[in-house]
Motif scaffolding. Structure first.
Motif, PDB file in Angstrom:
ATOM      1  N   HIS A   7       0.845  -1.193   0.000  1.00  0.00           N
ATOM      2  CA  HIS A   7       0.000   0.000   0.000  1.00  0.00           C
ATOM      3  C   HIS A   7       0.884   1.248   0.000  1.00  0.00           C
ATOM      4  O   HIS A   7       1.793   1.380   0.827  1.00  0.00           O
ATOM      5  N   PRO A   8       0.628   2.186  -0.907  1.00  0.00           N
ATOM      6  CA  PRO A   8       1.502   3.355  -1.024  1.00  0.00           C
ATOM      7  C   PRO A   8       1.451   4.309   0.160  1.00  0.00           C
ATOM      8  O   PRO A   8       2.355   5.139   0.310  1.00  0.00           O
ATOM      9  N   GLY A   9       0.425   4.190   1.009  1.00  0.00           N
ATOM     10  CA  GLY A   9       0.301   5.126   2.114  1.00  0.00           C
ATOM     11  C   GLY A   9       0.585   4.531   3.481  1.00  0.00           C
ATOM     12  O   GLY A   9       0.371   5.188   4.500  1.00  0.00           O
ATOM     13  N   LEU A  10       1.069   3.289   3.509  1.00  0.00           N
ATOM     14  CA  LEU A  10       1.323   2.595   4.772  1.00  0.00           C
ATOM     15  C   LEU A  10       2.759   2.106   4.842  1.00  0.00           C
ATOM     16  O   LEU A  10       3.374   1.797   3.818  1.00  0.00           O
ATOM     17  N   ARG A  11       3.277   2.027   6.051  1.00  0.00           N
ATOM     18  CA  ARG A  11       4.640   1.535   6.255  1.00  0.00           C
ATOM     19  C   ARG A  11       4.689   0.688   7.523  1.00  0.00           C
ATOM     20  O   ARG A  11       4.111   1.074   8.551  1.00  0.00           O
ATOM     21  N   VAL A  12       5.373  -0.454   7.448  1.00  0.00           N
ATOM     22  CA  VAL A  12       5.607  -1.275   8.637  1.00  0.00           C
ATOM     23  C   VAL A  12       6.778  -0.666   9.397  1.00  0.00           C
ATOM     24  O   VAL A  12       7.936  -0.782   8.985  1.00  0.00           O
ATOM     25  N   ALA A  13       6.472  -0.011  10.508  1.00  0.00           N
ATOM     26  CA  ALA A  13       7.507   0.674  11.280  1.00  0.00           C
ATOM     27  C   ALA A  13       8.056  -0.184  12.413  1.00  0.00           C
ATOM     28  O   ALA A  13       9.191   0.020  12.850  1.00  0.00           O
ATOM     29  N   ALA A  14       7.242  -1.135  12.890  1.00  0.00           N
ATOM     30  CA  ALA A  14       7.678  -1.932  14.038  1.00  0.00           C
ATOM     31  C   ALA A  14       6.949  -3.265  14.062  1.00  0.00           C
ATOM     32  O   ALA A  14       5.845  -3.411  13.518  1.00  0.00           O
ATOM     33  N   LEU A  15       7.587  -4.239  14.704  1.00  0.00           N
ATOM     34  CA  LEU A  15       7.019  -5.572  14.913  1.00  0.00           C
ATOM     35  C   LEU A  15       7.070  -5.888  16.396  1.00  0.00           C
ATOM     36  O   LEU A  15       8.046  -5.555  17.083  1.00  0.00           O
ATOM     37  N   VAL A  16       6.027  -6.543  16.887  1.00  0.00           N
ATOM     38  CA  VAL A  16       5.975  -6.934  18.290  1.00  0.00           C
ATOM     39  C   VAL A  16       5.652  -8.417  18.387  1.00  0.00           C
ATOM     40  O   VAL A  16       4.659  -8.882  17.813  1.00  0.00           O
ATOM     41  N   ASP A  17       6.481  -9.152  19.092  1.00  0.00           N
ATOM     42  CA  ASP A  17       6.225 -10.569  19.362  1.00  0.00           C
ATOM     43  C   ASP A  17       7.112 -10.986  20.519  1.00  0.00           C
ATOM     44  O   ASP A  17       8.256 -10.524  20.629  1.00  0.00           O
ATOM     45  N   THR A  18       6.571 -11.849  21.369  1.00  0.00           N
ATOM     46  CA  THR A  18       7.377 -12.333  22.496  1.00  0.00           C
ATOM     47  C   THR A  18       8.451 -13.301  22.030  1.00  0.00           C
ATOM     48  O   THR A  18       9.399 -13.586  22.776  1.00  0.00           O
ATOM     49  N   VAL A  19       8.303 -13.830  20.804  1.00  0.00           N
ATOM     50  CA  VAL A  19       9.306 -14.732  20.237  1.00  0.00           C
ATOM     51  C   VAL A  19      10.225 -13.904  19.337  1.00  0.00           C
ATOM     52  O   VAL A  19       9.835 -13.497  18.241  1.00  0.00           O
ATOM     53  N   ALA A  20      11.429 -13.655  19.799  1.00  0.00           N
ATOM     54  CA  ALA A  20      12.352 -12.792  19.062  1.00  0.00           C
ATOM     55  C   ALA A  20      12.660 -13.329  17.677  1.00  0.00           C
ATOM     56  O   ALA A  20      12.840 -12.558  16.723  1.00  0.00           O
ATOM     57  N   GLU A  21      12.720 -14.650  17.543  1.00  0.00           N
ATOM     58  CA  GLU A  21      13.030 -15.252  16.249  1.00  0.00           C
ATOM     59  C   GLU A  21      11.938 -14.950  15.220  1.00  0.00           C
ATOM     60  O   GLU A  21      12.224 -14.776  14.026  1.00  0.00           O
ATOM     61  N   ALA A  22      10.675 -14.899  15.670  1.00  0.00           N
ATOM     62  CA  ALA A  22       9.569 -14.580  14.757  1.00  0.00           C
ATOM     63  C   ALA A  22       9.694 -13.148  14.256  1.00  0.00           C
ATOM     64  O   ALA A  22       9.508 -12.867  13.063  1.00  0.00           O
ATOM     65  N   ASN A  23      10.023 -12.239  15.159  1.00  0.00           N
ATOM     66  CA  ASN A  23      10.246 -10.850  14.751  1.00  0.00           C
ATOM     67  C   ASN A  23      11.389 -10.744  13.741  1.00  0.00           C
ATOM     68  O   ASN A  23      11.290 -10.063  12.715  1.00  0.00           O
ATOM     69  N   ALA A  24      12.492 -11.420  14.039  1.00  0.00           N
ATOM     70  CA  ALA A  24      13.673 -11.335  13.178  1.00  0.00           C
ATOM     71  C   ALA A  24      13.379 -11.889  11.788  1.00  0.00           C
ATOM     72  O   ALA A  24      13.816 -11.319  10.777  1.00  0.00           O
ATOM     73  N   ALA A  25      12.637 -12.991  11.718  1.00  0.00           N
ATOM     74  CA  ALA A  25      12.327 -13.609  10.427  1.00  0.00           C
ATOM     75  C   ALA A  25      11.456 -12.686   9.583  1.00  0.00           C
ATOM     76  O   ALA A  25      11.664 -12.556   8.369  1.00  0.00           O
ATOM     77  N   LEU A  26      10.478 -12.033  10.214  1.00  0.00           N
ATOM     78  CA  LEU A  26       9.607 -11.131   9.463  1.00  0.00           C
ATOM     79  C   LEU A  26      10.348  -9.844   9.094  1.00  0.00           C
ATOM     80  O   LEU A  26      10.200  -9.326   7.974  1.00  0.00           O
ATOM     81  N   ALA A  27      11.147  -9.336   9.996  1.00  0.00           N
ATOM     82  CA  ALA A  27      11.909  -8.113   9.713  1.00  0.00           C
ATOM     83  C   ALA A  27      12.861  -8.316   8.536  1.00  0.00           C
ATOM     84  O   ALA A  27      13.127  -7.383   7.772  1.00  0.00           O
TER      85      ALA A  27
END
Length: 363
Positions: free
Chosen positions: A23-43
């Motif tokens: 979407h041209p008007g949206l940006r993923v600025a942050a990820l939240v998850d208690t599993v750090a590996e899940a955050n890292a994989a998505l980032a």
């Protein structure tokens, strides 16, 4: 750009991330998850513009300029996270279902009403309302082209492996997830209620037949009666190998419609038996259908576009939290009916008459 934090970096969170990225008007600025590996994989999927990764929403909001919170965590955590986001003055979109209990969902409705009065936008994901096929059928119904609606059949014939449930301890639990009707079929239930109106009565049975170690059902069937007198059959399973496409058909006195795997398969209207599908399937959709395996992401993208417009223009989104309550109440009516072995009126569920029913007793 609307700066967005995704809470929950699992399967659903990844779909939200893919939609937001397009979407041209949206940006993923942050990820939240208690599993750090899940955050890292998505980032890692954002190498050119990496989002910040945090274990809690509180930390993300304190560290980043966030406008919109996308709640993609397990269902039993939705209410607390939405409350936290709204209290912090952020817009919010939450995955369906709203919660596993109607008591907490009703509380959330009150919280959202106050937040909307402060100018905040709150929406619940109902991405299939934005499918071109669904839009065409809804418009035909609203315009009377199907005549008086008389019946409907909805089926969610899916398959989930034992490994799917074993992969996360919250799956298949009453506290955090619910069964197939709550977790997988809720979007089809939402469409059924959108087309036919909220049901007045539900009569259901459920079973656990193909999976071990879960508390909830993997098969459920129900009949529904609507205010117009129309009747419907609802079926959902995660025990149907190898899994087939969702099918929803609606019949009326002047026409019928069939949606299969999110596509308009058949449409006859205004008392003419011929199939009108070829003339209406090209409904306007500026995002396009994309690849066949891309339809889930595109559905979310269409709804994010609606949410972005509401935020930018200070309006209301097309799907609000009260819409999610109707779908949730219908699912809980299925569970209550199966446990009580009798028809259950939706008003009973909305009043909270069955808040303490042991749904597992039906299995």
């Amino acid at each position: 750009m609307i700066q967005t934090v995704i809470v929950g970096s699992g399967i659903i969170g990844r779909n939200h991330a893919a939609a937001i990225r397009r979407h041209p008007g949206l940006r993923v600025a942050a990820l939240v998850d208690t599993v750090a590996e899940a955050n890292a994989a998505l980032a890692a999927e954002f190498p050119d513009d990496p989002p910040g990764c945090y274990p809690t929403l509180e930390q993300a909001l304190a560290d980043r300029p966030i406008d919109l919170v996308a709640v993609c965590a397990p269902t039993g955590l939705h209410v607390d996270l939405v409350e936290q986001a709204l209290a912090a003055g952020r817009h919010v979109v939450v995955e369906k279902p709203l919660d596993v209990t109607l008591k907490r969902a009703r509380h959330l409705s009150d919280v959202v009403r106050d937040a909307e009065a402060r100018g905040l936008v709150a929406s619940v994901i109902s991405q299939h309302r934005f499918d071109p096929a669904s839009v065409v059928v809804a418009e035909a119904i609203a315009g009377g082209a199907l005549g008086r609606l008389t019946s409907a059949v909805a089926s969610v014939p899916w398959w989930r492996t034992q490994e799917y449930y074993d992969a996360a301890g919250w799956r298949g639990t009453w506290r955090f997830d619910g069964g197939v009707m709550m977790n997988q079929a809720v979007h089809t239930v939402d469409l059924l209620a959108w087309f036919m109106g909220a049901p007045v009565e539900v009569f259901a049975q459920s079973a656990r037949l193909a999976h071990e170690g879960i508390e909830t059902e993997d098969v459920a069937v129900a009949t529904l009666r609507f205010p117009s007198g129309a009747l419907a059959v609802l079926h959902a399973t995660t025990a149907g190998f190898p899994g087939l496409g969702v099918r929803l058909q609606v019949q009326g006195t002047r026409g019928s419609a069939v949606i299969h795997a999110d596509q308009l398969e058949y449409l006859a209207t205004d008392g003419a038996a011929e199939d009108r599908t070829p003339s209406v399937v090209a409904a306007a959709d500026r995002f396009g259908a994309g690849k066949p395996d891309d339809s889930f992401v595109v559905g979310h993208l269409r709804q994010y576009d609606d949410i972005a417009r509401a935020i930018e223009k200070g309006g209301r989104p097309s799907v609000r939290v009260d819409d999610g309550i109707t779908a949730l109440a219908t699912v809980l009516a299925v569970y209550a009916s199966a446990a009580l072995h009798r028809p259950v009126a939706l008003d009973e569920v909305l009043r909270g008459d069955h808040d303490d029913v042991d749904f597992g007793s039906a299995l």
